[in-house]
Design a protein around this motif. Structure first.
Motif, short mmCIF file in Angstrom:
data_model
loop_
_atom_site.label_atom_id
_atom_site.label_comp_id
_atom_site.label_asym_id
_atom_site.label_seq_id
_atom_site.Cartn_x
_atom_site.Cartn_y
_atom_site.Cartn_z
N THR A 46 0.81 -1.22 0.00
CA THR A 46 0.00 0.00 0.00
C THR A 46 0.84 1.27 0.00
O THR A 46 0.30 2.36 0.15
N CYS A 47 2.17 1.15 -0.16
CA CYS A 47 2.99 2.37 -0.21
C CYS A 47 2.75 3.09 -1.54
O CYS A 47 2.24 2.51 -2.50
N ASN B 117 -5.77 3.76 3.60
CA ASN B 117 -4.32 3.52 3.71
C ASN B 117 -3.74 4.24 4.92
O ASN B 117 -3.10 3.64 5.78
N ASP B 118 -3.93 5.56 5.00
CA ASP B 118 -3.41 6.31 6.14
C ASP B 118 -4.21 6.05 7.40
O ASP B 118 -3.65 5.97 8.50
N LEU C 208 -3.55 1.79 13.82
CA LEU C 208 -2.82 0.64 14.32
C LEU C 208 -1.37 0.96 14.68
O LEU C 208 -0.64 0.07 15.14
N ALA C 209 -0.95 2.22 14.44
CA ALA C 209 0.45 2.61 14.69
C ALA C 209 1.41 1.70 13.93
O ALA C 209 2.41 1.22 14.46
N VAL C 210 1.10 1.47 12.66
CA VAL C 210 1.90 0.60 11.79
C VAL C 210 2.33 1.40 10.57
O VAL C 210 1.49 1.93 9.83
N ASP C 211 3.63 1.49 10.34
CA ASP C 211 4.17 2.21 9.20
C ASP C 211 3.99 1.36 7.94
O ASP C 211 4.59 0.30 7.81
N ARG C 212 3.16 1.82 7.00
CA ARG C 212 2.91 1.03 5.80
C ARG C 212 4.08 1.04 4.83
O ARG C 212 4.05 0.35 3.81
N THR D 288 1.25 -7.01 9.77
CA THR D 288 0.48 -6.36 10.84
C THR D 288 -0.47 -5.32 10.29
O THR D 288 -1.51 -5.04 10.88
N TYR D 289 -0.11 -4.74 9.14
CA TYR D 289 -0.97 -3.74 8.51
C TYR D 289 -2.14 -4.46 7.84
O TYR D 289 -1.98 -5.09 6.79
#
Length: 737
Positions: free
Chosen positions: A381-382, A646-647, A653-657, A665-666
């Protein structure tokens, strides 16, 4: 007392009593085909569990959040459910594999054909000890996972209509295994070394053989490790392959023998048949058929037509790097490695595969003719992955140490479908095969009418006209990517500082006009610029990179610091309105507060956009504070929200995509994300606001569409390649509702 029984000594075998897989194996045995010894545990214990654990009522009408909660509750109950199980007074041969054998029945108890999308939902389990209740619980528990509950609900099934049996096969040492697909007088083989788990789990690129008119055509594969059985220790372990290239694993007589088995099954099953097979080690022991099924399309039940991709043979492989599939398609070309600090050429050379630590959108303006893209950073998803999919460039992201392992000039084979990059022996001619799914046309989808709008997310007008009959408008124009190729390698702020605001305004007009022209009388929602500092470092005049650009000077907050760029955009939109494009709407990005919106509204009013009756002002719902501020936004005059999953997902979830290690985890199916989506949609309805969803969630997880429609979403916006499938899924969801 429940126990395993020998499948082939049962007096009668009915599909509802043993499941589809076991029934098919019994038939193959009766027709004289070689199959493994098989023991079966009937559906009685499963049905006992369903009766005891599953609450009565219309569970199939529950939404996604309720299903998630139900799955968690059922899983806990299953862990503690007591079951009287016995192996039947004998031990099964070890090691073995346990598989689910499913059948479904109607309300009258009559067996129904299994839908194609059931394949792969229920995984098997390898056992080196005698099966016990705990292992059986794990297999049954797969049915109760939230993801699978959504599938059963999608087909209108209740759990007591699922007749779940279990089968056990002994695992034997396999020299090779694979699949055989026979359709009419043509056949295709996929072959891997060792057990077939390497193929089903994507651990290997199989060697492929096409057979037509008696001619065999092989395409080599690659496999660096295989799953092997040691009958002495009863262990099943991965072993490294001494020669990873799979050239022609089977001899011509072996291919002919396997084809003969396929033709034999074809005479009983139908014109199209798919077999899973293995050849025992030592190879003289011959072939064993482990599974078989008719090869049919899901829609019509007719035998599917097969078009083999036209591709060069995979050259000899020297190394492989596994990453995350980001954009489908395959490519063969020499590498161009861009290391940190490397001067960037004005245009990347045509016919190369770009390899970099990270690729931000500003690079795509220079990459129109590349064969593929590989990055160490990123996830599906980046932004690089999204833009690669839109432009049809095969891509693999999250490939560890790619920049260190690959050198400029290395010949590469990139597989964007499987997320693998191979360093190969040579590249004679650069080659790229686009996604088959992206190229597929589905005219029947144009005939479907849905209450829920199906809109497109895009940044380029190319191919838009070809899909005009499928879309109800443009739900999100990504402004940053829209402008890239017109910026002449300069940051938008650089134009402003150079006193060229009018020239930049003209760029916006020229780039946006073709999209508006392709969608007459359909809404086009332009999202204004959301410039994150790390995505524009290669552009002249780019500001310095922030420590945390995700949460830094971006979105509507940046307009308050310097409004000149936003005012330039508004002037361009007003020009297009005056040209007659009155369907133009505006979305404000990454909105944090009501005060930011109010400041933007003053500028929008001064620009004259509200003078057009059709004009609507939207905000992106991606900052979690929107969950608490929606009534205030409605009171301030916002007419709709575009949910950016996406954002929103990464912030909830405090997860960097962008971080590959966190890719698993995302997950937009997380209960917190589902609860937020439901709340936003229903709150928007209560406030009289429009509500659209613009992220990757419905493409990554199409089963969410049922819930989105049930909650009352107004429109779902996806990439062009996913438009047809999304419209079909929405139509099916609305029919059920």
């Amino acid at each position: 007392m429940v126990c395993f029984r020998d499948l082939f000594t049962l007096p009668t075998v009915d599909v509802s009593e043993v499941g589809d897989k076991a029934y098919t194996l019994a038939q193959l045995k009766r027709w004289g085909l070689p199959v493994p010894p098989t023991w079966v545990l009937g559906p009685e214990p499963w049905l006992e569990i369903v009766e005891a654990l599953v609450p009565t009522g219309e569970w199939a009408q529950r939404d996604a959040i309720a299903l998630q909660q139900m799955a968690q509750g059922l899983g806990k109950q299953l862990d503690h459910y007591r079951l009287d199980f016995d192996r039947g007074g004998f031990d099964l041969p070890l090691p073995l594999i346990l598989r689910c054998s499913l059948s479904i029945c109607d309300a009258a108890g009559q067996a129904l054909p299994l839908p194609q999308d059931f394949q792969g939902l229920l995984a098997g389990q390898i056992c080196s000890t005698q099966p016990d209740v705990e292992q059986l619980r794990q297999l049954w528990g797969q049915v109760l996972r939230a993801q699978n509950l959504r599938v059963w609900r999608h087909h209108g099934l209740t759990l007591n209509q699922l007749q779940l049996s279990l089968i056990a096969h002994p695992l034997v040492p396999a020299a090779f295994s694979g699949t055989l697909l026979v359709v009419g007088d043509r056949a295709w083989l996929e072959v891997v070394a060792g057990l077939g788990v390497s193929l089903s789990q994507g651990e290997a690129v199989p060697a492929c053989c096409q057979v037509e008119d008696g001619h065999h055509s092989w395409q080599p594969g690659y496999q660096d490790r295989s799953l092997q059985v040691d009958l002495v220790s009863r262990a099943v372990d991965w072993q490294w392959c001494p020669e990873p290239t799979l050239a022609m694993p089977l001899t011509q007589p072996q291919v002919n023998q396997l084809l003969q088995l396929g033709r034999q099954a074809q005479r009983h099953i139908g014109s199209g048949v798919r077999l899973e097979w293995l050849v025992e080690e030592p190879e003289g022991l011959g072939f064993v058929i482990t599974q078989a099924a008719a090869w049919q399309t899901a829609e019509s039940g007719a035998v599917a037509t097969i078009e083999m991709p036209i591709a060069p043979a995979l050259p000899s492989v020297q190394a492989a790097i596994r990453g995350i599939p980001a954009a489908t398609g395959r490519g063969l070309a020499s590498a161009l490695v861009l290391k940190a600090g490397t001067p960037m050429p004005d245009r990347l050379p045509a016919g190369c595969i770009v390899v970099a630590e990270d690729i931000q959108p500003d690079l795509f303006g220079r990459a129109a003719d590349v064969v593929g893209i590989v990055t160490e950073a990123g996830s599906a998803t980046c932004h690089a992955a999204i833009l690669a999919r839109e432009r049809g460039i095969p891509a693999v992201v999250g490939a560890p140490h790619a920049v260190s392992l690959i050198a400029t000039g290395d010949p590469l084979w990139l597989d964007g479908d499987k997320g693998i990059v191979y360093i190969v022996s040579e590249v004679k001619t650069p080659w790229r095969q686009p996604s088959i799914a992206a190229a597929r046309t589905t005219p029947d989808a144009e005939k479907l009418e849905t209450r829920t709008r199906v809109m497109v997310n895009l940044s380029q007008a190319s191919r838009l006209a070809d899909h005009a009959g499928l879309i109800d408008g443009v739900g999100l124009v990504r402004s940053e990517w829209l402008l890239l190729e017109g910026l002449e390698g300069r940051h938008p702020q650089h134009w402003i500082e150079a006193g060229q605001a009018r020239d930049l305004e003209a760029v916006v007009v020229e780039r946006l006009r073709p999209i508006l022209a392709a969608c007459p009388d359909k809404p086009v929602r332009y999202r204004s610029l959301d410039l994150r500092s790390h995505e524009w470092t290669y552009l002249q005049g780019s500001p310095s990179r922030e420590v945390n650009p995700m949460l830094g000077l971006r979105g509507t907050f940046s307009y308050q610091q310097d409004s000149r760029l936003f005012e330039t955009e508004l002037a361009a939109l007003r020009t297009l309105q005056e040209e007659g494009y009155e369907q133009l709407e505006l979305i404000l990005p990454f909105v944090r507060t009501v005060e930011e919106v109010q400041a933007c509204q003053h500028q929008i009013s001064r620009a004259g956009l509200p003078q057009v009756d059709q004009f609507c002002l939207w905000i992106m719902a991606e900052v979690p504070s929107v969950l608490f501020l929606l009534p205030a936004y409605a009171k301030a005059g916002i007419q709709g929200i575009a949910i950016g999953t996406n954002d929103l997902t990464q912030l909830l979830l405090a997860v960097d995509r962008e971080q590959p290690l966190l890719a698993a985890t995302y997950d937009e199916r997380h209960p917190a994300v589902l609860a937020a989506l439901q709340y936003l949609i229903r709150q928007a309805q209560a406030q009289g606001m429009g509500c659209s969803l613009c992220g990757q969630a419905p493409v990554r997880f199409p089963e969410l569409i049922d819930s989105l429609v049930d909650w009352g979403i107004d429109s779902i916006c996806v990439e062009l390649a996913a438009i047809a499938a999304t419209r079909k899924a929405i139509a099916a969801a609305e029919t059920k509702g």
